[in-house]
Every structure is written in structure tokens, then in C-alpha cells.
Design an enzyme around this catalytic site. Structure first.
Site, short mmCIF file in Angstrom:
data_model
loop_
_atom_site.label_atom_id
_atom_site.label_comp_id
_atom_site.label_asym_id
_atom_site.label_seq_id
_atom_site.Cartn_x
_atom_site.Cartn_y
_atom_site.Cartn_z
N ASN A 117 -15.27 1.53 2.66
CA ASN A 117 -14.20 0.59 2.31
C ASN A 117 -14.78 -0.81 2.49
O ASN A 117 -15.49 -1.08 3.47
CB ASN A 117 -13.01 0.78 3.25
CG ASN A 117 -12.35 2.14 3.09
OD1 ASN A 117 -11.69 2.41 2.10
ND2 ASN A 117 -12.56 3.02 4.07
N ASN B 296 -12.50 5.71 9.87
CA ASN B 296 -13.05 5.63 8.51
C ASN B 296 -13.97 4.40 8.42
O ASN B 296 -13.88 3.48 9.23
CB ASN B 296 -11.94 5.63 7.46
CG ASN B 296 -10.95 4.49 7.63
OD1 ASN B 296 -10.94 3.80 8.64
ND2 ASN B 296 -10.10 4.30 6.65
N ASN C 210 0.92 -1.15 0.00
CA ASN C 210 0.00 0.00 0.00
C ASN C 210 0.95 1.20 0.00
O ASN C 210 1.68 1.41 0.96
CB ASN C 210 -0.84 -0.05 1.27
CG ASN C 210 -2.11 0.79 1.27
OD1 ASN C 210 -2.69 0.97 2.33
ND2 ASN C 210 -2.56 1.28 0.14
N CYS D 257 -5.72 6.35 8.01
CA CYS D 257 -5.03 5.46 7.10
C CYS D 257 -4.03 4.64 7.90
O CYS D 257 -3.06 5.20 8.42
CB CYS D 257 -4.33 6.32 6.06
SG CYS D 257 -3.39 5.36 4.95
N CYS E 99 -4.72 -2.80 3.48
CA CYS E 99 -5.44 -1.70 4.11
C CYS E 99 -5.37 -1.92 5.61
O CYS E 99 -5.94 -2.89 6.12
CB CYS E 99 -6.88 -1.67 3.61
SG CYS E 99 -7.89 -0.40 4.37
N GLY E 100 -4.65 -1.04 6.30
CA GLY E 100 -4.44 -1.22 7.74
C GLY E 100 -5.70 -1.04 8.55
O GLY E 100 -6.03 -1.87 9.41
N THR E 101 -6.42 0.06 8.29
CA THR E 101 -7.67 0.25 9.02
C THR E 101 -8.64 -0.88 8.70
O THR E 101 -9.39 -1.35 9.57
CB THR E 101 -8.32 1.61 8.68
OG1 THR E 101 -8.40 1.78 7.27
CG2 THR E 101 -7.55 2.77 9.29
N GLY E 102 -8.60 -1.37 7.44
CA GLY E 102 -9.49 -2.47 7.03
C GLY E 102 -9.16 -3.76 7.78
O GLY E 102 -10.06 -4.51 8.18
N GLU F 248 -10.90 -0.34 -1.68
CA GLU F 248 -10.87 0.87 -0.86
C GLU F 248 -11.68 2.00 -1.47
O GLU F 248 -11.58 2.26 -2.67
CB GLU F 248 -9.43 1.36 -0.71
CG GLU F 248 -8.69 0.68 0.39
CD GLU F 248 -7.35 1.35 0.64
OE1 GLU F 248 -7.26 2.58 0.57
OE2 GLU F 248 -6.40 0.61 0.90
N ARG F 249 -12.40 2.67 -0.59
CA ARG F 249 -13.06 3.91 -0.95
C ARG F 249 -12.03 4.88 -1.53
O ARG F 249 -10.98 5.11 -0.93
CB ARG F 249 -13.70 4.50 0.31
CG ARG F 249 -14.35 5.84 0.13
CD ARG F 249 -14.93 6.34 1.45
NE ARG F 249 -13.89 6.69 2.43
CZ ARG F 249 -14.11 7.35 3.56
NH1 ARG F 249 -15.34 7.71 3.88
NH2 ARG F 249 -13.14 7.61 4.40
N HIS G 87 -15.94 0.94 7.29
CA HIS G 87 -15.64 -0.37 6.71
C HIS G 87 -16.86 -1.28 6.76
O HIS G 87 -17.60 -1.30 7.74
CB HIS G 87 -14.50 -1.05 7.46
CG HIS G 87 -13.21 -0.31 7.35
ND1 HIS G 87 -12.32 -0.52 6.32
CD2 HIS G 87 -12.68 0.68 8.10
CE1 HIS G 87 -11.29 0.30 6.45
NE2 HIS G 87 -11.48 1.04 7.53
N ASN H 64 -6.81 10.36 -0.80
CA ASN H 64 -6.87 9.15 -1.60
C ASN H 64 -6.45 9.47 -3.03
O ASN H 64 -6.40 10.64 -3.44
CB ASN H 64 -8.30 8.60 -1.63
CG ASN H 64 -8.70 7.91 -0.33
OD1 ASN H 64 -7.92 7.16 0.27
ND2 ASN H 64 -9.94 8.14 0.10
O1 ZDP Z 1 -11.17 5.43 4.09
C1 ZDP Z 1 -10.68 5.53 2.96
O2 ZDP Z 1 -11.18 6.29 2.10
C2 ZDP Z 1 -9.41 4.73 2.65
N1 ZDP Z 1 -9.24 4.60 1.23
C3 ZDP Z 1 -8.27 5.42 3.30
C4 ZDP Z 1 -6.97 4.67 3.20
C5 ZDP Z 1 -6.94 3.46 4.13
C6 ZDP Z 1 -5.62 2.74 4.06
N2 ZDP Z 1 -5.52 1.81 3.00
C7 ZDP Z 1 -5.30 2.03 5.36
O3 ZDP Z 1 -4.26 1.33 5.37
O4 ZDP Z 1 -5.97 2.18 6.37
C8 ZDP Z 1 -4.54 3.64 3.80
#
Ligand code: ZDP
Length: 285
Positions: free
Chosen positions: A202, A169, A19, A81, A229-232, A220-221, A171, A72
């Protein structure tokens, strides 16, 4: 392109599990020095540098060391992110050289986030607490006592059992038998823009290999298919625990590699993974 006069911008590119992000040293100005339109051009893999997003290291707020903002690749601005904050920690340590700290307090639109560079080079991030209420995600899906767990959602002529989690964010997580069988290019955009998600979403598909090991693919959104995607991954672990499918600590295998995620007893999420410098350069924008 915007009307801003052209300027030469020094940049560095970092990646966390594939990423990839352009990091901008924005410590001298309180708001991003490039526009969302310029960020989109910089992220273009043919006409620009190529990246999933642009991250700005800004002065701190409310006593924090720094502030992070991100665009983004489509120019939209997410709140947080996960892979990006690991890259930002590495970037800050590289910028500060011998004054570098091992841990930073970073203000984001999702609140205070604290990355820590471990002795083995991995970066562990205190990602804060997951948010589960429909209003906080946000989603119009309801039911299940102010959470959205295994609710039915119609997408692409199918009914999916979705769980929604915000890590700052939004998910939407769906458990499937085989992640490789999902047609992400087709269903990803339909989830992202579904009317049930007023801020878009996302979308993660998760295959439970065992209670300590999940496989994930993500749409990803604002960025489409990414390698990680870390938050994902954090949201996916929370969703798996809420659905009784996994332990509170698990490895999440993404196309770009593994992340370790822990949902601690105090409700905070800790994410551990790599972040590396790819290259540095200059671009006329
Ligand atoms: O929430 C969004 O619009 C995501 N595309 C932001 C990026 C998330 C990311 N991939 C993560 O690692 O959390 C950078």
C-alpha cells in the site's frame, strides 16, 4: 464467475471516510461464504454493489468475540483493514441490537484488534504495534538498523525517499511538498508491484502541514485509489515520527475526511474515526 450455484445474499454496506465495504454476516460459518471472485463482482461499481472490499464477521477464535476477514476489490486477501474494522464494530453492534457491547475483541490475520464505540459515535481502535523490520514488512530494502527509514527507491524514473511500516499489512510512505501534485494513477501501481515488495504494498504520499496535521493520499494494494485507508494513516503517523516530522498524536486528513492517530507510550497505535451504515439489500451471486 465461479461455478458455485447462484444464491441470494443479504448484505449491508458501511463506509468510513468514504472507504466503503460490504459487510457479510458470517457468524454461522468458520470461513467466508462468498468466494474471492464473487467478492470482486460485488465490489464492481457498475456490475455489482460497489465497494472497496468485502468484510466477513466470523465466529471468534482463541476466546475473541469475533474474527474478521476481508477481500480487497480485486479478490486478494489483506491481513488487516483499519477503516473496515471500524465498520465491522458498527455492524456487530447493529446485528446484536440491545445486546451490543461498546467494545469487541476481533481476531484478524494481523493479530488481535480491539475497536471501541465511543459515546459520541466515533470509533477508537487499538490497532496493535507497528512493525518496522524489513522481514516483517516485507521488503528487500535494507539499511538503517533493521528499519527502512528514508531509503532511496527508484520508481517511474525518480528516486523517492521511502519509509516502510507494517500495521499487519505493508505500507510504503513518501513525504512530498504537495500531495495534490502526485500522479497517483501512474505511480501507485508502480510502487504496488515494485520488486522490492514481495507481497506488494500500500502506498501513501504525505504532506506535513504542521507537526500535528498531515495530509495523505493513498494507492491501496488490491484496490487502487481509495478515499481513505486506516492502516495507511497509522503507518503514515509512525513514518512521520520516525523521520522527525510530527508529534506522536496527529490528525491525518484523507480525501474522505480526517482520522485522529496516536502512537501511545506503550508502542500501540490508536485510530479514531467514523463508520456509518449506507444501505442494506440483497444480491444474487
Ligand atoms: O493491505 C491491503 O491490501 C489493503 N488494500 C487493505 C485495506 C486497507 C484499508 N483501506 C484500511 O483502511 O486499512 C481498508
Amino acid at each position: 464467475m465461479s461455478q458455485t450455484p447462484s444464491q441470494t445474499l443479504s448484505f449491508v454496506k458501511y463506509q468510513g471516510l468514504g472507504n466503503d465495504f460490504i459487510l457479510v454476516d458470517n457468524r454461522h460459518a468458520p470461513s467466508p461464504i462468498v468466494t474471492p471472485e464473487q467478492a470482486t463482482l460485488m465490489c464492481d461499481r457498475h456490475f455489482g454493489i460497489g465497494a472497496d472490499g468485502v468484510i466477513f464477521a466470523l465466529p471468534g477464535q482463541n476466546g475473541t468475540d469475533y474474527t474478521m476477514r476481508i477481500y480487497n476489490s480485486d479478490g486478494s486477501e489483506p491481513e488487516m483493514c483499519g477503516n473496515g474494522i471500524r465498520c465491522m464494530a458498527r455492524f456487530l453492534a447493529d446485528l446484536e441490537g440491545k445486546n451490543a457491547k461498546s467494545s469487541y475483541t476481533v481476531q484478524t490475520l494481523a493479530g488481535l484488534i480491539t475497536p471501541k464505540i465511543e459515546n459520541n459515535g466515533q470509533i477508537t481502535v487499538d490497532m496493535g504495534k507497528p512493525r518496522l523490520s524489513p522481514a516483517e514488512i516485507p521488503t528487500t530494502l535494507t539499511g538503517g538498523g533493521n528499519t527502512v527509514i528514508a531509503r532511496s527507491l527508484e520508481v517511474a524514473g525518480k528516486t523517492w525517499a521511502v519509509t516502510c511500516v507494517s500495521m499487519g499489512n505493508p505500507h510504503c510512505i513518501t513525504f512530498v511538498d504537495d500531495v495534490s501534485a502526485i500522479n497517483l494513477e501512474k505511480v501507485g501501481p508502480l510502487f504496488e508491484t515494485h520488486v522490492a515488495f514481495p507481497s506488494k504494498i500500500n502506498t501513501e504520499f504525505i504532506e506535513v502541514v504542521n507537526p500535528g496535521y498531515l495530509k495523505m493520499r493513498v494507492w491501496e494494494r488490491g484496490a487502487g485509489i481509495t478515499l481513505a485507508c486506516g492502516t495507511g494513516a497509522c503507518a503514515a503517523l509512525v513514518a512521520a515520527v520516525l523521520n522527525g516530522k510530527c508529534d506522536r498524536t496527529a490528525t491525518i486528513e484523507l480525501p474522505g475526511g480526517p482520522l485522529k492517530i496516536e502512537w501511545a507510550a506503550d508502542d500501540r497505535i490508536f485510530m479514531t474515526g467514523p463508520a456509518m451504515l449506507v444501505f442494506a439489500g440483497a444480491m444474487t451471486i
